[in-house]
Write a protein that holds these residues in place. Structure first.
Motif, short mmCIF file in Angstrom:
data_model
loop_
_atom_site.label_atom_id
_atom_site.label_comp_id
_atom_site.label_asym_id
_atom_site.label_seq_id
_atom_site.Cartn_x
_atom_site.Cartn_y
_atom_site.Cartn_z
N UNK A 20 -57.94 32.61 78.17
CA UNK A 20 -59.00 34.25 78.62
C UNK A 20 -58.88 34.98 77.53
N UNK A 21 -58.32 34.56 76.86
CA UNK A 21 -58.15 35.86 75.68
C UNK A 21 -58.46 35.05 73.46
N UNK A 22 -58.83 33.46 74.22
CA UNK A 22 -59.42 33.05 72.71
C UNK A 22 -61.22 34.32 72.77
N UNK A 23 -60.31 34.31 71.12
CA UNK A 23 -61.91 35.04 70.65
C UNK A 23 -61.92 34.21 69.43
N UNK A 24 -62.59 34.59 69.03
CA UNK A 24 -62.04 33.37 67.53
C UNK A 24 -62.84 33.88 66.10
N UNK A 25 -63.71 34.68 66.57
CA UNK A 25 -64.21 36.03 65.83
C UNK A 25 -63.05 37.34 65.54
N UNK A 26 -62.71 37.98 66.45
CA UNK A 26 -61.92 38.79 66.30
C UNK A 26 -60.34 38.52 66.29
N UNK A 27 -59.86 37.19 66.48
CA UNK A 27 -58.90 36.56 66.26
C UNK A 27 -58.75 36.10 64.62
N UNK A 28 -59.50 35.61 63.99
CA UNK A 28 -60.06 35.29 61.96
C UNK A 28 -59.66 37.26 61.46
N UNK A 29 -60.42 38.38 62.39
CA UNK A 29 -59.59 39.63 62.17
C UNK A 29 -58.15 39.42 61.67
N UNK A 30 -58.01 39.55 62.31
CA UNK A 30 -56.79 39.66 63.01
C UNK A 30 -55.62 38.77 61.91
N UNK A 31 -55.79 38.15 61.44
CA UNK A 31 -54.76 36.92 60.89
C UNK A 31 -55.20 37.06 59.27
N UNK A 32 -56.28 38.02 58.75
CA UNK A 32 -56.47 38.24 57.75
C UNK A 32 -55.54 39.91 57.23
N UNK A 33 -55.92 40.02 58.41
CA UNK A 33 -55.23 41.80 58.47
C UNK A 33 -53.27 41.52 58.07
N UNK A 201 -48.31 28.72 60.29
CA UNK A 201 -49.10 27.67 60.61
C UNK A 201 -49.70 27.79 61.91
N UNK A 202 -48.60 27.73 63.50
CA UNK A 202 -49.37 28.34 64.09
C UNK A 202 -50.03 29.47 64.84
N UNK A 257 -49.19 31.34 53.50
CA UNK A 257 -49.70 30.11 52.88
C UNK A 257 -50.53 29.51 54.34
N UNK A 258 -49.26 29.66 54.87
CA UNK A 258 -49.39 29.19 56.63
C UNK A 258 -50.32 29.56 57.07
N UNK A 259 -50.41 30.77 57.59
CA UNK A 259 -51.44 31.30 58.31
C UNK A 259 -53.03 31.18 57.53
N UNK A 260 -52.91 31.04 56.52
CA UNK A 260 -54.18 30.73 55.49
C UNK A 260 -54.37 28.97 55.84
N UNK A 261 -53.25 28.30 55.76
CA UNK A 261 -53.70 27.31 56.12
C UNK A 261 -53.86 26.28 57.36
N UNK A 262 -53.60 27.51 57.97
CA UNK A 262 -53.61 27.23 60.32
C UNK A 262 -54.67 27.48 60.16
N UNK A 264 -57.85 27.34 58.09
CA UNK A 264 -58.71 25.82 58.00
C UNK A 264 -58.64 25.00 58.25
N UNK A 265 -56.63 24.65 58.69
CA UNK A 265 -57.45 23.13 60.14
C UNK A 265 -57.54 24.03 61.41
N UNK A 266 -57.80 24.50 61.82
CA UNK A 266 -58.09 24.88 63.41
C UNK A 266 -58.98 24.49 63.94
N UNK A 267 -59.69 23.97 63.52
CA UNK A 267 -61.05 22.74 64.36
C UNK A 267 -60.00 21.71 64.22
#
Length: 337
Positions: A20-33, A201-202, A257-262, A264-267
């Motif tokens: 229920x917490x899945x939100x790809x757009x918001x998660x992407x912003x948090x990942x960049x931060x 990655x995770x 790097x692991x976050x960026x790889x994750x 890229x591979x998220x799909x």
């Protein structure tokens, strides 16, 4: 399939795919931060010890350096026991994995044990090979005058030379200790890099905003103090500036790097898919064994059983407190990460 089996199948599918917490757009912003903040804190953590030579109180020979190193070793120990190992247990015992063989055998404990033994082997063999390469123990004169000696080694221990045979034992002892520092720094960096890439990655592949927020803060704390522990080992290893910079660089960029790889591979990468759980679970178990071995044997035992701490009960007590403080703080982080 009867009704009971159908209900179990539906429940398993839900727990392995939905959140229920899945939100790809918001998660992407948090990942960049996360990439920016973790990169900055990692650089600060690993670089801090490397720029302390100009501060007398933080010189490797001083008591304060020993206490700070003990604190950082406690961080690394708690990382293995309280973060990496439990994560591996959770993943490899997940209901998303088939009963046989993953629920029939404690793969996490077995692999962590195996990893610790392999780390011991690498630690021992690397020290032997490096010792022979540097001609340590054959003839102290060869360290400074032999054909193609380790130049850094010669410069580090060369001050013992030229004062007669009285200092030959000190020369060999100092060289061997320096070799140990170098092997420890290399093996520890290897273990931390594997662990950092897996964490990144995770995080990068996850769209769970409920866990990412707390994880970012916890990882910043973790990377800074784990970096301090590694930076202290790199400083004691007496590497040339270029080698220090390379090791600090690789530590700093692995988690981002692991976050960026994750990302890229998220799909393709689904964090609760059987293949992802098995791969990350096994890597975490291996990393946990390595980190626990390094923290206990090469950092804590080496220092606490060494002459400096053995010669001062007061310094031992302060270092014990630092270890407990570091391990306790990192253990507390397990509540959010």
């Amino acid at each position: 399939m009867n009704n009971n089996d159908a209900d179990k199948f539906i429940y398993k599918e839900a727990t392995c795919t939905d959140n229920s917490c899945n939100d790809k757009a918001k998660a992407l912003t948090l990942k960049i931060i996360a990439i920016v903040s973790i990169l900055v804190t990692s650089m600060i953590g690993v670089s801090a010890p490397l720029f302390t030579r100009s501060i007398p109180a933080l010189h490797p020979d001083r008591n304060l350096f020993v206490i700070v190193k003990a604190f950082a070793a406690g961080i690394i120990l708690a990382t293995g026991f309280m973060h990496v190992l439990p994560d591996s247990f959770d993943m490899l015992s997940s209901s998303c994995l088939p009963e046989n063989p993953w629920h029939k055998f404690p793969f996490t404990g077995f692999l962590a044990m195996l990893s610790a033994i392999v780390t011991l082997m690498v630690d021992s063999l690397a020290t032997s090979v490096y010792s022979k390469k540097s001609n340590v123990g054959v003839n102290p004169e060869s360290i400074t005058h032999g054909a193609e000696p380790d130049r850094e080694m010669a410069s580090t221990v060369g001050h013992f030379h030229g004062h007669g045979h009285h200092y030959e034992d000190k020369l060999a002892s100092g060289a061997k200790q320096l070799l140990r520092y170098r092997v420890v720094a290399m093996v520890l960096e290897l273990g931390i890099i594997v662990h950092s890439v897996v964490i990144g990655l995770s995080l990068g592949a996850s769209s769970n905003t409920c866990t990412i927020k707390g994880l970012v803060a916890a990882l910043c704390f973790h990377q800074m103090f784990e970096g301090m522990g590694l930076g202290g080992c790199i400083l004691q290893a007496e590497y040339k500036p270029f080698k220090k910079a390379v090791m600090a660089f690789f530590f700093s960029v692995t988690t981002p790097f692991g976050i960026a790889l994750g990302i890229a591979l998220s799909k393709m990468y689904k964090e609760n898919s059987p293949s992802a759980l098995i791969t990350v679970g096994l890597l975490n178990a291996s990393s946990a064994g390595l980190l626990i071995y390094m923290a206990l044997v090469d950092l804590l035992a080496a220092d606490f059983m060494g002459p400096k701490l053995q010669g001062s009960i007061k310094l031992q007590v302060k270092s014990y407190m630092a270890v407990l403080l570091g391990a306790g703080g990192m253990s507390l982080m397990a509540k959010w990460a």
